[in-house]
Design a protein around this motif. Structure first.
Motif, mmCIF file in Angstrom:
data_model
loop_
_atom_site.group_PDB
_atom_site.id
_atom_site.type_symbol
_atom_site.label_atom_id
_atom_site.label_comp_id
_atom_site.label_asym_id
_atom_site.label_seq_id
_atom_site.Cartn_x
_atom_site.Cartn_y
_atom_site.Cartn_z
ATOM 1 N N VAL A 79 -25.982 57.470 74.661
ATOM 2 C CA VAL A 79 -26.623 56.221 74.226
ATOM 3 C C VAL A 79 -27.412 56.445 72.947
ATOM 4 O O VAL A 79 -27.353 55.637 72.014
ATOM 5 C CB VAL A 79 -27.545 55.673 75.336
ATOM 6 C CG1 VAL A 79 -28.364 54.494 74.820
ATOM 7 C CG2 VAL A 79 -26.732 55.263 76.549
ATOM 8 N N SER A 80 -28.148 57.549 72.872
ATOM 9 C CA SER A 80 -28.964 57.836 71.687
ATOM 10 C C SER A 80 -28.109 57.962 70.432
ATOM 11 O O SER A 80 -28.474 57.448 69.362
ATOM 12 C CB SER A 80 -29.770 59.120 71.898
ATOM 13 O OG SER A 80 -30.701 58.974 72.935
ATOM 14 N N VAL A 81 -26.976 58.631 70.555
ATOM 15 C CA VAL A 81 -26.086 58.783 69.405
ATOM 16 C C VAL A 81 -25.545 57.417 68.976
ATOM 17 O O VAL A 81 -25.519 57.082 67.783
ATOM 18 C CB VAL A 81 -24.922 59.740 69.735
ATOM 19 C CG1 VAL A 81 -23.913 59.781 68.592
ATOM 20 C CG2 VAL A 81 -25.459 61.143 70.015
ATOM 21 N N LYS A 82 -25.116 56.618 69.944
ATOM 22 C CA LYS A 82 -24.603 55.288 69.630
ATOM 23 C C LYS A 82 -25.679 54.437 68.952
ATOM 24 O O LYS A 82 -25.414 53.736 67.973
ATOM 25 C CB LYS A 82 -24.125 54.587 70.902
ATOM 26 C CG LYS A 82 -22.841 55.141 71.476
ATOM 27 C CD LYS A 82 -22.377 54.295 72.657
ATOM 28 C CE LYS A 82 -21.002 54.739 73.155
ATOM 29 N NZ LYS A 82 -20.511 53.863 74.247
ATOM 30 N N PHE A 83 -26.900 54.521 69.466
ATOM 31 C CA PHE A 83 -27.985 53.685 68.941
ATOM 32 C C PHE A 83 -28.377 54.088 67.528
ATOM 33 O O PHE A 83 -28.426 53.249 66.617
ATOM 34 C CB PHE A 83 -29.202 53.769 69.859
ATOM 35 C CG PHE A 83 -30.425 53.105 69.283
ATOM 36 C CD1 PHE A 83 -30.523 51.725 69.224
ATOM 37 C CD2 PHE A 83 -31.472 53.865 68.772
ATOM 38 C CE1 PHE A 83 -31.634 51.106 68.676
ATOM 39 C CE2 PHE A 83 -32.587 53.259 68.225
ATOM 40 C CZ PHE A 83 -32.670 51.874 68.174
ATOM 41 N N PHE A 84 -28.675 55.380 67.317
ATOM 42 C CA PHE A 84 -29.148 55.801 66.000
ATOM 43 C C PHE A 84 -28.061 55.687 64.933
ATOM 44 O O PHE A 84 -28.351 55.345 63.778
ATOM 45 C CB PHE A 84 -29.699 57.224 66.058
ATOM 46 C CG PHE A 84 -31.118 57.308 66.540
ATOM 47 C CD1 PHE A 84 -32.158 56.805 65.774
ATOM 48 C CD2 PHE A 84 -31.424 57.888 67.763
ATOM 49 C CE1 PHE A 84 -33.467 56.861 66.216
ATOM 50 C CE2 PHE A 84 -32.734 57.959 68.213
ATOM 51 C CZ PHE A 84 -33.757 57.445 67.441
ATOM 52 N N SER A 85 -26.822 55.961 65.307
ATOM 53 C CA SER A 85 -25.746 55.815 64.319
ATOM 54 C C SER A 85 -25.526 54.341 63.978
ATOM 55 O O SER A 85 -25.271 53.992 62.821
ATOM 56 C CB SER A 85 -24.455 56.444 64.837
ATOM 57 O OG SER A 85 -24.001 55.815 66.011
#
Length: 524
Positions: A242-248
């Motif tokens: 989720v963090s990767v999806k959000f920040f990207s």
């Protein structure tokens, strides 16, 4: 509010306390209080401070506000479900054996449980009566031969009832009658109560019949079993995705799609929630998301409201503190990000916070060391520059329970000295720095306390360290490498290697998310 009211500032940075204020009342005053809304420990604290002025607390059996509150909402009728053994790890029967052993060791004949997380843990049940917490309104009494649960039976799912074999189920409001009967049933009655028990509960038992101790349920649930620990590791992998999806996504929107000053703090938080809802076992948020930019981040734990929230500016620091409840664990992560060019001062502040974060994460310490002792280590780099932060360095975390789980933590609260850290406990590591009106930075991981093999074991001592289970890059752009020691740079590179290895398989090679993760886990 009209002019009959006087506003007093209490709490962190407050000018007074409730007890101090009540002490200023006219000598001989009698202060009415609903004993169900005040803990027994707090009632004693206040009474001891005001009695010198001949002022007295008076328990009132009927809450006077309730008499006037004609449109008061009813109790929640949300269902209470059973948490299967493959998620909880230990059955109710096994937990009762452990609880009863502790009751006996402490000289008690029974235990009254009022902490909702303790009850949820003991019975392997979860509800939704309280936002962000999988809890339900209830009480419980455990004796040598009986266990009672006070909750509206119709709220329990059929599966939950089937897994409560041998448990007596009574209506929620019946607790006080049962306690009064229990206290009169034997001259040897000694009921264990802890600091979260209300004055009303203790009054029903009788102060002469209580043993003031931490509840065995509180103590036992601090150390997670293997199933719970595996669940914490697994849910943090999904949370890392989720963090990767959000920040990207946020980076692409701000920098490629010209959305600077068009995305609000609340919109960003809502987008994060969209991503996390896609994940297996997701139940809900573990607290209200803190998505803040610039001066709002300086407030530390400020949550914006839609309509009055700030727009994300690539020239200002952005901070997000977010957590989720999964069936197999609870998450809590903070990352500080800059989508433009940070100033030298912002980088120094971020790096000094990071140094404290790394020192805690990489620390090796004897088993039983308290979080009270560890706290200064997180602040050393800040103290060297005359800086500090106003909150604790870390708190305990429940297993699909409260994201703030006491009484363990890393900080200077006196009760953090009550329990030493042991393998299997879960805590956060979250130092920060906040500059009023300018910016705030914080980096936070959830960590499992694990055994550490050392070359020597002086006096047979076992040693521990922390295993970060949170998986999200720490932004290299905000780091001032010259301030870091070689060992700290090595820690960062090793952490990013783990993040890459565990998260990259979840993204298609060549995708924006994959490339973002690759860039942000590259060695420095």
């Amino acid at each position: 509010m009209d002019s009959n009211w006087e506003i007093l500032t209490t709490g962190v940075g407050g000018k007074t306390t409730l007890a101090d204020h009540l002490s200023t009342l006219k000598p001989g005053s009698r202060i009415g209080v609903d004993p169900a809304l005040l803990s027994y420990s707090e009632s004693k604290n206040i009474s001891n401070k005001i009695k010198k002025n001949n002022i007295e607390l008076v328990p009132i059996t009927t809450n006077l506000i309730d008499l006037l509150w004609s449109d008061r909402p009813g109790m929640s009728d949300d269902k209470i479900s059973f948490l299967k053994l493959e998620l909880s790890g230990i059955s109710l029967k096994e937990k009762l054996v452990q609880v009863r052993e502790m009751i006996k060791k402490r000289g008690g004949t029974g235990l009254v449980i009022t902490g909702l997380d303790q009850i949820a843990w003991l019975f392997n049940l979860r509800g939704s009566d309280i936002d962000c917490n999988p809890l339900f309104y209830s009480y419980s009494i455990v004796t040598n031969d009986k266990v009672s649960l006070f909750v509206e039976k119709e709220k329990l799912t059929e599966e939950a009832v089937q897994n409560l074999e041998g448990v007596e189920i009574f209506p929620y409001a019946d607790i006080f009658d049962h306690l009064k009967f229990l206290s009169k049933s034997s001259e040897e009655t000694k009921i264990i109560t802890d600091s979260v028990c209300s004055w009303a509960i203790v009054d029903a038992i009788g102060t002469e019949n209580i043993v003031e101790e931490y509840s065995p349920a509180t103590v036992l649930k601090l150390t997670k079993n293997k199933v719970e620990l595996d669940g914490m590791r697994n849910c943090h992998i999904r949370d890392g995705v989720v963090s990767v999806k959000f920040f990207s996504w946020l980076e692409k929107e701000l920098l490629q799609n010209n959305m600077n000053l068009k995305i609000g703090e609340c919109e960003a938080a809502e987008k994060h929630l969209e991503f996390v809802k896609e994940q297996q076992h997701f139940v809900g948020k573990s607290f209200a998301t803190i998505s803040v930019v610039g001066a709002n981040a300086a407030a530390g734990h400020y949550s914006p409201s839609k309509g009055s929230d700030a727009l994300i500016d690539i020239n200002q620091i952005y901070l997000i503190d977010v957590g989720s409840q999964y069936l197999d664990g609870t998450t809590d992560m903070t990352r500080t990000w800059h989508f433009g060019t940070p100033t030298g001062w912002e980088k120094e502040c971020f790096t000094r916070v990071l140094k404290g974060f790394i020192k805690i994460d990489d620390l090796v310490f004897p088993s039983g060391t308290t979080g009270y002792v560890l706290d200064p280590i997180a602040r050393m780099s800040l103290w060297e520059a005359g800086m500090d932060f106003f909150h604790n360095t870390g708190h305990g975390v429940g297993s699909f329970l409260n994201v703030h789980e006491g009484p363990i933590g890393i900080g200077i609260k006196p009760y953090f000295n009550d329990f030493g850290l042991k393998a299997g406990m879960v805590v956060t590591n979250e130092p920060g720095y906040y500059e009023s009106g300018n910016f705030g930075v914080r980096t936070e991981n959830v960590c499992i306390v694990v055994d550490k093999e050392t070359p020597h074991n002086y006096g047979g001592t076992k040693y521990l360290t922390l295993e970060s289970v949170t998986l999200c890059p720490i932004q290299a752009k905000l780091i001032m490498p010259s301030v870091l020691e070689p060992k700290e740079i090595s820690w960062l590179n090793n952490y990013h290697k783990v993040v890459w290895e565990k998260l990259s398989p979840h993204f298609e090679e060549g995708s924006y998310e994959y490339e973002w993760l690759s860039r942000n886990t590259a060695p420095i």
